[in-house]
Design an enzyme around this catalytic site. Structure first.
Site, PDB file in Angstrom:
ATOM      1  CG  HIS A  95      -0.273  -0.263   2.518  1.00  0.00           C
ATOM      2  ND1 HIS A  95       0.634   0.612   3.051  1.00  0.00           N
ATOM      3  CD2 HIS A  95      -0.357  -1.295   3.404  1.00  0.00           C
ATOM      4  CE1 HIS A  95       1.066   0.162   4.212  1.00  0.00           C
ATOM      5  NE2 HIS A  95       0.484  -1.020   4.450  1.00  0.00           N
ATOM      6  N   GLY A 131       1.881   3.124   2.154  1.00  0.00           N
ATOM      7  CA  GLY A 131       2.895   3.143   3.212  1.00  0.00           C
ATOM      8  C   GLY A 131       4.188   2.523   2.718  1.00  0.00           C
ATOM      9  CG  HIS A 132       4.299  -1.688   1.893  1.00  0.00           C
ATOM     10  ND1 HIS A 132       2.962  -2.031   1.902  1.00  0.00           N
ATOM     11  CD2 HIS A 132       4.876  -2.418   2.878  1.00  0.00           C
ATOM     12  CE1 HIS A 132       2.747  -2.936   2.845  1.00  0.00           C
ATOM     13  NE2 HIS A 132       3.883  -3.190   3.456  1.00  0.00           N
ATOM     14  N   GLY A 181       8.676   1.526   8.602  1.00  0.00           N
ATOM     15  CA  GLY A 181       7.667   2.566   8.796  1.00  0.00           C
ATOM     16  C   GLY A 181       7.476   2.905  10.266  1.00  0.00           C
ATOM     17  NE  ARG A 190      -2.280  -8.349  11.083  1.00  0.00           N
ATOM     18  CZ  ARG A 190      -0.958  -8.353  11.300  1.00  0.00           C
ATOM     19  NH1 ARG A 190      -0.311  -7.209  11.421  1.00  0.00           N
ATOM     20  NH2 ARG A 190      -0.303  -9.497  11.386  1.00  0.00           N
TER      21      ARG A 190
END
Lengths: 289, 289
Positions: B34, B36-37, B147, B187
């Site tokens: 997502h 974030g990655h 992160g 998640r």
């Protein structure tokens, strides 16, 4: 020979050497160097073209009741020896630089390390694998050398290298012995004259065990009994273990078959006659049946 | 983009890259990528000149009762995303190649990892530090990215790097959020529509805590009570922990002072209403007081 206590400095030096494409051989020691160490160094010199030796008495692998404090320290003589051997670099770090006060990370092998010496010395191998991980990370060697006298240790190191994907190749070199057969160890210095004489019975018992296997004895128990008899009748040592195991994984075996490990651990203590005394000696042979 | 499942192959490729003197950046992931990655990947691309991403859902960091089996797997989409991001190499190993059947070596941080998420998920961080050690040994990166959402994990990784002398530099990148503030997480896919709406209360509570500190509130308990109030009145989640800690070591503090970690972990479970349910979300902010 370059001598450095500094991790940062060592890393820089290693980086330079790596750039030249040289093969780095590494012999980790706790000092008090004897012919056993020197045989590892000779072998490493043959197989690599930059040789690093470390001297570090690792407190993490001694339990509080063990001999960390009186472990022999001969840094001056050791340095001279290593210079003569034309070692390229001696890494001789201070304890508090290897273990920061807030140190909290450990590397533990959980199968092999629970057997034999691991039973008698809980935490010992965890201390070994933690410091070896650190040394491998600092030095990033291509080859590293361990003595067969500490066979279980060498197997465990091989296992963590495989399990954690270290790039180093582990080499196990033969045990070096005194003329009467006693395996060289820095701890032999602890022995009284009487104990020193008695201690040769360890290797004599191992040789007799080997002979029994050559004579087709298949029952490990019978061999263990015979080793015990020899030890008891020739020394005052109290036996920690006598073990015959599969040499690949140190698992117990019911029948002599394939490559077999025969190991002895015994305590010598002329000082006060306590059972679990001051000087713990180990030795082993590997027999192909 | 090169894709490889093979450790041996990856090691060879890395060796080649190392020889060219390139800086290797490494982003370890469990896939289901997502934003974030992707923010980690963007940052890594800026700071290195060869970028390796791994996708490996590490069974060792899930307890038997956790979501290993249903953890989202989108390898086709992930590959496409990574190609578009011009990642140089994707490492996508099989589980039994990372963990041999006789695997028995573990890396454990023993202080930081016992707190907060470590209490609720025993063994989790040991699984993380073991696999990260393996990945660092295989890839030997110069830089690796984690992160801030998993702040405790990032601190633990920094600690093992320092304790075990890894050569890699650890970078922590900011948490990426949905428009309503929910921290991105693979998640989040587990949440029902209702839970998804409620889940924004986590970040809202964190922001209110921050505001309290800005308004000079010095008592952590008062802030924790306020967070709890917000969470309880805005969601059906059951709270695992609400914590205000020293951001350097996650130790408890009696007074707000210096760099402070404010963290929340909560379980959402619309499926059956059990307390310790199916979806565990975590979030945190760091506040300089």
């Amino acid at each position: 020979m370059i001598t450095t206590k500094s991790i940062t400095n060592l890393k820089k030096l290693v980086k330079k050497v790596k750039k030249t494409g040289k093969t780095i051989g590494f012999v980790p020691t706790m000092g008090a160097l004897h012919e056993g160490h020197l045989s590892l160094i000779d072998r490493a010199k043959k197989e690599s073209n930059y040789l690093i030796v470390s001297i570090f008495i690792n407190p993490l692998q001694f339990s509080p009741s063990e001999d960390f404090k009186r472990y022999p320290r001969n840094i001056k003589i050791d340095k001279k020896t290593l210079k003569e051997k034309k070692v390229n670099l001696l890494f001789y770090p201070q304890t508090d630089k290897i273990y920061n006060p807030d140190f909290s990370t450990f590397v533990e092998e959980t199968k092999l390390s629970k057997k034999l010496c691991g039973k008698s010395r809980p935490g010992h191998f965890k201390g070994v694998t933690t410091v070896i991980t650190k040394l491998f990370n600092i030095i990033n060697p291509d080859l590293s050398y361990f003595g067969q006298k500490d066979y279980q240790q060498a197997l465990i190191i091989k296992k963590i290298v495989r399990d954690l994907n270290f790039a180093v190749k582990i080499k196990i070199a033969p045990t070096i012995r005194e003329k009467d057969g006693l395996a060289l160890s820095s701890r032999n210095l602890y022995l009284s004259q009487k104990e020193r004489k008695e201690s040769k019975s360890i290797y004599q018992a191992l040789l007799q065990a080997k002979q029994m296997i050559k004579n087709n004895e298949k029952n490990p128990k019978k061999i263990i009994n015979q080793i015990n008899k020899i030890m008891v009748s020739n020394s005052t040592a109290s036996i920690d273990y006598i073990a015959i195991r599969d040499a690949n994984n140190l698992e117990e075996i019911k029948e002599i078959k394939g490559k077999v490990f025969i190991g002895i651990a015994a305590y010598f203590d002329s000082l006060n006659g306590e059972a679990a005394g001051k000087t713990r000696l180990i030795d082993n042979i590997i027999v192909e049946s």
